[in-house]
Design an enzyme around this catalytic site. Sequence first.
Site, PDB file in Angstrom:
ATOM      1  N   LYS A 191       5.190 -11.380   6.931  1.00  0.00           N
ATOM      2  CA  LYS A 191       5.370 -12.234   5.752  1.00  0.00           C
ATOM      3  C   LYS A 191       5.842 -11.322   4.624  1.00  0.00           C
ATOM      4  CE  LYS A 191       4.021 -13.679   2.208  1.00  0.00           C
ATOM      5  NZ  LYS A 191       4.820 -13.483   0.984  1.00  0.00           N
ATOM      6  N   GLU A 266      -2.766  -0.715   1.619  1.00  0.00           N
ATOM      7  CA  GLU A 266      -2.102   0.270   0.754  1.00  0.00           C
ATOM      8  C   GLU A 266      -1.893  -0.418  -0.584  1.00  0.00           C
ATOM      9  OE1 GLU A 266       1.343   1.938   2.621  1.00  0.00           O
ATOM     10  OE2 GLU A 266       0.154   2.753   4.254  1.00  0.00           O
ATOM     11  N   CYS A 300       4.372   2.808  -5.833  1.00  0.00           N
ATOM     12  CA  CYS A 300       2.915   2.996  -5.832  1.00  0.00           C
ATOM     13  C   CYS A 300       2.538   4.451  -6.098  1.00  0.00           C
ATOM     14  CB  CYS A 300       2.336   2.529  -4.510  1.00  0.00           C
ATOM     15  SG  CYS A 300       3.050   3.361  -3.090  1.00  0.00           S
ATOM     16  N   GLU A 397      -2.201  -0.331 -13.970  1.00  0.00           N
ATOM     17  CA  GLU A 397      -0.941  -0.001 -13.290  1.00  0.00           C
ATOM     18  C   GLU A 397       0.171  -0.833 -13.924  1.00  0.00           C
ATOM     19  OE1 GLU A 397      -0.274  -1.452  -9.264  1.00  0.00           O
ATOM     20  OE2 GLU A 397       0.513   0.496  -8.684  1.00  0.00           O
TER      21      GLU A 397
END
Length: 503
Positions: A191, A266, A300, A397
């Site tokens: 997905k 992750e 990331c 973030e």
Amino acid sequence: MTDLTANIEKLNGYLSRFRDTGIQNLIGGQTRPALSSATFETTSPVDESLICTVARGGAADIDAAAAAAKAAFPAWRDMPALERKKILHNIADGIVARAEEIAFCECWDTGQALRFMSKAALRGAENFRFFADKVTAARDGQQLQSPTLMNVTTRVPIGPVGVITPWNTPFMLSTWKIAPALAAGCTVVHKPAEFSPLTARILAEIAHEAGLPDGVWNLVNGFGEDAGKALTEHPDIRAIAFVGESKTGSMIMKQGADTLKRVHFELGGKNPVVVFEDADLDRALDAAIFMIYSLNGERCTSSSRLLVQDTIAEEFEAKLIERVNNIKVGHPLDPATEVGPLIHKVHFDKVTSYFDIARTDGATVAAGGERVGDTGWFVRPTLFTGADQSMTIANEEIFGPVLTAIRFATEDEALEIANGTEYGLTGYVWTQDITRALRFTDKLEAGMIWVNSENVRHLPTPFGGVKASGIGRDGGDWSFEFYMEQKHIGFALGQHSIPRLGA
Ligand code: NAD
């Protein structure tokens, strides 16, 4: 004709098929619309224009895909390793052959600059080659002799798995998850992120053209809250490999609880680059800039916090401001572009909201802090100085080309600041003092650390984060630990005495 004009012409060639037919799902080897016939639109962050429509899969499509993955699993698991290895190498060859198409589509769909995307497509091929070469050893085990038994261990693939990927470098990240799953002998339902569906479709096509049996790799497009959620809740899906935001990981863990889903996460990061006064400052500057402003900062592992020792901070920050103001923002297909537009208006609004938050926090917007142009989601590379670790801009973030600089006086203080967030993905340490580097990295809370280097991936090494940055590791044999189960079998060596009940 300029390079950009020529590239746009090529892009239009690559996109015409998507414009004609839209993007469909791929289930059991069949290209199909969503069972509900629902679609959504994907647009380019460059000019907000429509790229194409996309099948909006839901629970029924996930159910069909999981059934296909389940049916295909025994034959794929039992296929001789050398045959599986050959198919995975064929996929790598297919990626290389279509690398330009992949890179151009990814640039247009995500806003990433071509200078980085052409490498990302080829890294996808390397991921397949690396895991293809590990197929033959995937099931190897140990012999653990005891007085009465010869105990052997073997590894078996866990079964059909769900792979859910984000919109940042979506092609490379999809290969990073799917290649080891297939090498382990698992079948897959993928997905991809709703903001960047183009290259997931190309990748699934390449896999089928490479000889992958029907049902081994299924693609269901759609939104997280319906297709994604249904995948994480499906009883026939044994495990979920997920890359995305930490709060989504937390939701997936809850969604998967009823079916006892194994998860590999992750997640996000707020990674420090720590520059001590004895560092090679020119190299540290290059690396600090590269690790936050490449890939639009939508990365990331980006070094989004610069921790710089106060004795050198003024000079270091002055050089940094000059370089940041020089970064070329532009069309992602222009070879000169260093930073392209952010993925989507939703994300643009999030990133730009931090410009005011920084001012309210009391930091200085030393570079950038504004939109570029009035079409597309371009922002000026941004630097906040005068920050401290208590500020929002030092903790959340931001996931854009935005760097927060914080000064420190001592090594202890640097460590406290570096570890002062909920995240723990990567860290970068710049010092010529090897003892300090050893001491500091030992205490730094991060899954991956580089000393006197930017992030350079080596596929056999473990990739993943601690704290809110993730659970589990990818890379080398660590990937197989997730996609496979250990099995123990004990063989009696003779007729040892067995306790006799009821005798
Ligand atoms: P996201 O969490 O919003 O979405 C990721 C995927 O999850 C998408 O496919 C989305 O549709 C799906 N999803 C959303 N809600 C879901 C739900 N309830 N159930 C199942 N699936 C659901 O993340 P994003 O904004 O696409 O990606 C950016 C994030 O990914 C950043 O936080 C970044 O740090 C992280 N990331 C981490 C790594 C790493 O290796 N640690 C790598 C790349 C990106």
